[in-house]
Design a protein around this motif. Structure first.
Motif, short mmCIF file in Angstrom:
data_model
loop_
_atom_site.label_atom_id
_atom_site.label_comp_id
_atom_site.label_asym_id
_atom_site.label_seq_id
_atom_site.Cartn_x
_atom_site.Cartn_y
_atom_site.Cartn_z
N VAL A 206 -8.91 14.32 5.35
CA VAL A 206 -7.75 13.51 5.00
C VAL A 206 -7.49 13.71 3.50
CG1 VAL A 206 -6.78 11.18 4.89
CG2 VAL A 206 -8.29 11.83 6.79
N ALA A 207 -8.56 13.70 2.75
CA ALA A 207 -8.55 14.03 1.32
C ALA A 207 -9.97 14.40 0.93
CB ALA A 207 -8.06 12.85 0.48
N ILE A 260 -4.77 10.43 -13.09
CA ILE A 260 -3.92 11.60 -13.27
C ILE A 260 -3.90 12.44 -11.99
CG2 ILE A 260 -3.68 13.79 -14.51
CD1 ILE A 260 -4.74 12.33 -16.99
N CYS A 261 -5.06 12.63 -11.37
CA CYS A 261 -5.13 13.36 -10.10
C CYS A 261 -4.29 12.67 -9.03
CB CYS A 261 -6.57 13.47 -9.63
SG CYS A 261 -7.63 14.53 -10.64
N ARG A 262 -4.37 11.38 -8.99
CA ARG A 262 -3.56 10.61 -8.02
C ARG A 262 -2.08 10.87 -8.22
NH1 ARG A 262 -3.54 4.92 -10.00
NH2 ARG A 262 -2.00 5.91 -11.38
N ASP A 263 -1.65 10.89 -9.45
CA ASP A 263 -0.22 11.05 -9.74
C ASP A 263 0.26 12.49 -9.62
OD1 ASP A 263 -0.13 8.34 -10.23
OD2 ASP A 263 -0.37 8.57 -12.41
N CYS A 265 -1.05 14.95 -7.53
CA CYS A 265 -1.13 15.56 -6.21
C CYS A 265 0.14 15.28 -5.41
CB CYS A 265 -2.37 15.08 -5.45
SG CYS A 265 -2.33 13.35 -4.95
N GLU A 266 0.39 16.11 -4.41
CA GLU A 266 1.61 16.01 -3.60
C GLU A 266 1.26 16.03 -2.12
OE1 GLU A 266 4.58 15.45 -4.60
OE2 GLU A 266 4.39 15.72 -6.77
N PRO A 267 0.58 15.00 -1.62
CA PRO A 267 0.21 15.00 -0.19
C PRO A 267 1.44 14.81 0.70
CG PRO A 267 -0.31 12.89 -1.19
CD PRO A 267 0.14 13.79 -2.31
N THR A 268 1.29 15.16 1.95
CA THR A 268 2.36 14.95 2.93
C THR A 268 1.88 13.96 3.98
OG1 THR A 268 1.59 16.85 4.22
CG2 THR A 268 3.34 17.24 2.61
N ALA A 269 2.80 13.17 4.48
CA ALA A 269 2.46 12.21 5.54
C ALA A 269 2.28 12.95 6.85
CB ALA A 269 3.57 11.17 5.67
N PRO A 274 -0.32 8.14 5.63
CA PRO A 274 0.87 8.23 4.78
C PRO A 274 0.53 8.72 3.38
CG PRO A 274 0.15 5.96 4.95
CD PRO A 274 -0.74 6.74 5.86
N VAL A 275 1.57 9.03 2.63
CA VAL A 275 1.39 9.59 1.29
C VAL A 275 0.65 8.64 0.36
CG1 VAL A 275 2.64 10.28 -0.80
CG2 VAL A 275 3.39 11.12 1.44
N ASP A 276 1.03 7.37 0.32
CA ASP A 276 0.38 6.41 -0.59
C ASP A 276 -1.10 6.29 -0.30
OD1 ASP A 276 2.77 5.99 -1.83
OD2 ASP A 276 3.17 4.04 -0.90
N PHE A 277 -1.47 6.30 0.97
CA PHE A 277 -2.87 6.22 1.36
C PHE A 277 -3.64 7.42 0.83
CE2 PHE A 277 -6.03 7.35 4.77
CZ PHE A 277 -6.98 6.41 4.42
N LYS A 278 -3.07 8.61 0.97
CA LYS A 278 -3.75 9.82 0.51
C LYS A 278 -3.86 9.87 -1.01
CE LYS A 278 -2.62 12.63 4.55
NZ LYS A 278 -2.03 13.91 5.04
N ARG A 279 -2.85 9.38 -1.70
CA ARG A 279 -2.94 9.30 -3.16
C ARG A 279 -4.07 8.36 -3.58
NH1 ARG A 279 1.08 11.61 -6.13
NH2 ARG A 279 3.05 12.12 -5.07
N HIS A 280 -4.16 7.23 -2.90
CA HIS A 280 -5.23 6.28 -3.21
C HIS A 280 -6.60 6.92 -2.95
CE1 HIS A 280 -7.58 2.60 -3.41
NE2 HIS A 280 -8.01 2.83 -2.18
#
Length: 302
Positions: A206-207, A260-263, A265-269, A274-280
């Protein structure tokens, strides 16, 4: 029934023969190593090579060794490099005492790649050349700033792993070229770690995040971050690494790098979240990987 399209089969017995066969059959030829990525795609007819060139006899590409590198550098590397052959199986990487001595990230990543059946046959080179955006070893080698050694009829060239992948399922390896090995510099005073979240054991990430931290007198002199499955360009985030250098690896500096890594990265849902979950997840996993890497560096562990 899933049946691949018809193809011609050749078996190479040396690197030179493999390159010659690639030149003979042209861009519609593919190399066959472990086959765990290519063969399923062929069965679904997502890949339709006209020729398969089997390279499983290339024993010279199945090794892990310590070799003289390009000389000492300003960060204190002693010039030695770890050379991992393209035909080295995942299981061999997992069990390697030499890799564990210098970078524990390898065993931690390999332990969560697929299952024992895949690890016993799948190869390092096959994984890197498949260039799947969620592939674990691509993130590991990006974090460690490795370099790929590539052979063609015209000679050998090296490419930084951070420039190896042009995009999803695309690399810099040409139609008549073969990946020989990957080299990683030995870094005294470095610790490393790998973190991954998956839906079930052996699944694609997932990440995932890998890292190394190199310390001198308690200060970060070099750091590497590798990211898989979250749309990070070239599987890494150099901006986050920059904020760590010259500072102590405190909770605050690590949190800044992880944010910075969170911001960046460009994950896809998708079905994995979802995107927010993957950023977290990216932020959490980078924090964990950097924290464990720093602790290991402080304790003199790889």
């Amino acid at each position: 029934m899933q049946v691949p399209a018809s193809f011609t089969y050749e078996r190479a017995h040396s690197v030179e023969e493999a390159v010659a066969l690639l030149e003979r059959y042209g861009p519609d030829a593919r190399l066959l190593a472990g086959g765990h990525s290519l063969l399923p795609m062929m069965k679904l007819r997502l890949a339709r090579p006209e020729t398969l060139i089997d390279i499983n006899d290339l024993a010279e590409l199945d090794s892990i060794r310590l070799v003289p590198g390009r000389g000492p550098d300003a960060l204190g590397a002693d010039g030695d490099e770890l050379a991992i052959g393209a035909m080295t199986r995942h299981a061999t990487v997992l069990d390697s005492a030499l890799l564990a001595e210098h970078y524990r990230i390898f065993a931690e990543a390999e332990r969560v790649i697929a299952d024992p059946l895949v690890r016993n046959r799948g190869t390092v080179g096959g994984s890197l050349c498949q260039a799947d955006p969620a592939e674990d070893l691509s993130g590991v080698f990006a974090a460690l700033k490795g370099r790929a050694v590539i052979r063609s009829a015209g000679g050998t060239r090296t490419v930084p792993l951070r420039e190896f992948h042009r995009g999803p399922y695309e690399t810099v390896v040409g139609d008549a070229e073969i990946l020989l090995e990957v080299r990683v510099p030995v870094r005294p005073g470095a610790g490393s770690a790998y973190e991954k979240v998956e839906r079930r054991a052996g699944d694609w990430a997932v990440a995932a995040a890998g890292a190394f931290v190199q310390l001198r007198d308690g200060v970060v002199v070099d750091a590497g971050i590798g990211l898989s499955a979250v749309g990070a360009e070239h599987f890494t985030c150099p901006e986050a690494e920059d904020v760590l250098r010259g500072r102590e690896p405190t909770a605050a500096s690590i949190a800044e790098a992880a944010a910075i890594c969170r911001d960046r990265c460009e994950p896809t849902a998708d079905q994995r979240g979802p995107v927010d979950f993957k950023r977290h997840l990216t932020e959490v996993l980078v924090t964990r990987a950097l924290t464990r890497s720093a602790r290991r560096a402080e304790g003199g562990q790889a």
